[in-house]
Write a protein that holds these residues in place. Structure first.
Motif, short mmCIF file in Angstrom:
data_model
loop_
_atom_site.label_atom_id
_atom_site.label_comp_id
_atom_site.label_asym_id
_atom_site.label_seq_id
_atom_site.Cartn_x
_atom_site.Cartn_y
_atom_site.Cartn_z
N GLY A 253 0.76 -1.21 0.04
CA GLY A 253 0.07 0.06 -0.14
C GLY A 253 0.93 1.13 0.08
O GLY A 253 0.61 2.38 -0.69
N GLY B 193 0.75 4.26 -2.90
CA GLY B 193 0.68 5.58 -2.52
C GLY B 193 1.68 6.41 -2.96
O GLY B 193 1.50 7.75 -3.48
N ASN C 57 -6.08 -2.01 -3.20
CA ASN C 57 -5.40 -1.16 -2.43
C ASN C 57 -5.20 0.01 -3.14
O ASN C 57 -5.04 1.17 -2.87
N ASN D 224 -5.78 4.24 -2.65
CA ASN D 224 -5.10 4.96 -2.63
C ASN D 224 -5.34 6.27 -3.93
O ASN D 224 -5.14 7.44 -3.86
N ASN E 11 -7.35 8.92 -2.37
CA ASN E 11 -6.63 9.66 -1.54
C ASN E 11 -5.88 10.89 -2.45
O ASN E 11 -5.90 12.09 -2.12
N HIS E 12 -5.59 10.47 -3.91
CA HIS E 12 -4.65 11.15 -4.77
C HIS E 12 -6.07 12.27 -5.15
O HIS E 12 -5.52 13.39 -5.56
N SER F 64 -0.55 9.60 -9.81
CA SER F 64 -1.92 9.85 -9.39
C SER F 64 -2.94 8.99 -10.22
O SER F 64 -3.64 8.13 -10.10
N GLY G 245 -0.88 2.94 2.45
CA GLY G 245 -1.31 3.76 1.37
C GLY G 245 -1.40 5.20 1.82
O GLY G 245 -1.02 5.94 1.17
N LEU G 246 -1.95 5.42 2.86
CA LEU G 246 -2.07 6.88 3.36
C LEU G 246 -0.88 7.51 3.75
O LEU G 246 -0.41 8.54 3.36
N THR H 85 1.00 8.12 0.11
CA THR H 85 0.39 9.44 -0.54
C THR H 85 1.09 10.72 0.04
O THR H 85 1.28 11.57 -0.93
N ARG H 86 1.11 10.81 1.22
CA ARG H 86 1.64 12.03 1.80
C ARG H 86 3.00 12.24 1.37
O ARG H 86 3.50 13.21 1.23
#
Length: 256
Positions: free
Chosen positions: A15, A19, A56, A60, A63-64, A177, A216-217, A220-221
Motif C-alpha cells: 500500500g 501511494g 489497495n 490510494n 487519496n490522490h 495519481s 497507502g495513506l 500518498t503523503r
C-alpha cells in the motif's frame, strides 16, 4: 498467526508503494507472497496479489483524487484500452511456468528503471488533458501496457506511469495519481481471470488489503512531499524497481 502477521506487514508495504509511486503493488506483492509469506505456487501468488493490489489501488486513488492530481480524461481512456489487453495477456501468462514468468518480469523492471532515471529531470506539462493529438498514443500504450500487465499478473503501475508520461507529457506526480485508475482496472481484470481458474487465496488477499490501507495513506503523503523536489520522485521510483528486480533475479538464479 505468523503467516497472518506477515501478510498484514507485506500488505502495508504494498500500500505504501502504491501511494508513493503509483506502482510496485504486484511487483512487491508477488515476491512477498512467495518468499516472505510462503505461498508455494507462483500462479496463486500472482492471482492473489492482483485482487489485493486492485483494492489497495482504489483506496490510494481516492487519496490522490482528493488532492486534485488525477487527470481523469487521460486515465480513463488509458484504462479502458488496457482492460482489453489485460484480459488477453492473463490468458497467455497462465500458460508459462511461474518461475520463468517472475524472471522475465524482473528483466522488464530493470528496463523501466533505466528509462525513468534518464527522464528524471523532466518537469512535465501542466494542465494536460486528452485531445485528438494524444488520444492515439494513450490508447495504443494503454493496450500494450494492459497486455503486459495481464501477462505478468501485475497491476502495472511501474509500466503505466512512464507510459502516461510518454503519451501525454504530464508530470510524474500527475502520472502517479492517474496510473491508479488503470492499476485498479488491470488488477480486477487479471484477478477475475485467475479467480475463474481457482488461483486466488481469498484470506491472504483480505490481509494484504487491510495492511495496504494504512500503508497507502503514508505513501500518498510522502509522494506529495517528494514531488516538490525536481527528479526526487523519479529516483525513488526507479530505485525501488531496481532493488526488487535484482532480488527476484537472484532468487530465480540461486534458488530459494
Amino acid at each position: 498467526m505468523v503467516q497472518g502477521a506477515l501478510g498484514l506487514a507485506s500488505g502495508a508495504l504494498v500500500g505504501f508503494s502504491l501511494g508513493l509511486v503509483g506502482g510496485g503493488g504486484s511487483i512487491l506483492a508477488v515476491p512477498l507472497m512467495v518468499y516472505v509469506v510462503g505461498v508455494p505456487d507462483a500462479h496463486v501468488a500472482i492471482g492473489t496479489s492482483a485482487i489485493a493490489v486492485a483494492a489497495n489501488a482504489a483506496v490510494n486513488l481516492s487519496n490522490h483524487a482528493r488532492g486534485g492530481t488525477v487527470v481523469w480524461s487521460c486515465a480513463l481512456m488509458f484504462a479502458a484500452a488496457g482492460i482489453v489487453g489485460a484480459f488477453t495477456g492473463s490468458i497467455f501468462g497462465k500458460m508459462l511456468d511461474g518461475q520463468k514468468l517472475l524472471a522475465l518480469f524482473a528483466l522488464l523492471m530493470l528496463v523501466i528503471a533505466v528509462l525513468m532515471l534518464k527522464t528524471r529531470s523532466r518537469i512535465g506539462l501542466p494542465d494536460v488533458k486528452m485531445n485528438w493529438t494524444n488520444m492515439p498514443a494513450i490508447t495504443g500504450l494503454g493496450l500494450a501496457t494492459g497486455t503486459l500487465s495481464g501477462f505478468f499478473g501485475i497491476g502495472g503501475g511501474f509500466l503505466i506511469v512512464p507510459a502516461l508520461m510518454l503519451a501525454t507529457g504530464m508530470s510524474i506526480m500527475n502520472a502517479v495519481s492517474s496510473s491508479l485508475v488503470a492499476v485498479t482496472a488491470f488488477g480486477l481484470t487479471t484477478a477475475a481471470s485467475y479467480a475463474w481458474s481457482g488461483l486466488i487465496s481469498w484470506g491472504l488477499a483480505g490481509l494484504f488489503i487491510a495492511g495496504g490501507v494504512a500503508g497507502g495513506l503514508i505513501g500518498t503523503r510522502s509522494a506529495r512531499l517528494l514531488s516538490a523536489r525536481r527528479g526526487a520522485l523519479n529516483i525513488v521510483f526507479a530505485g525501488v524497481i531496481i532493488l526488487v528486480a535484482l532480488y527476484m533475479l537472484a532468487r530465480n538464479l540461486y534458488g530459494s
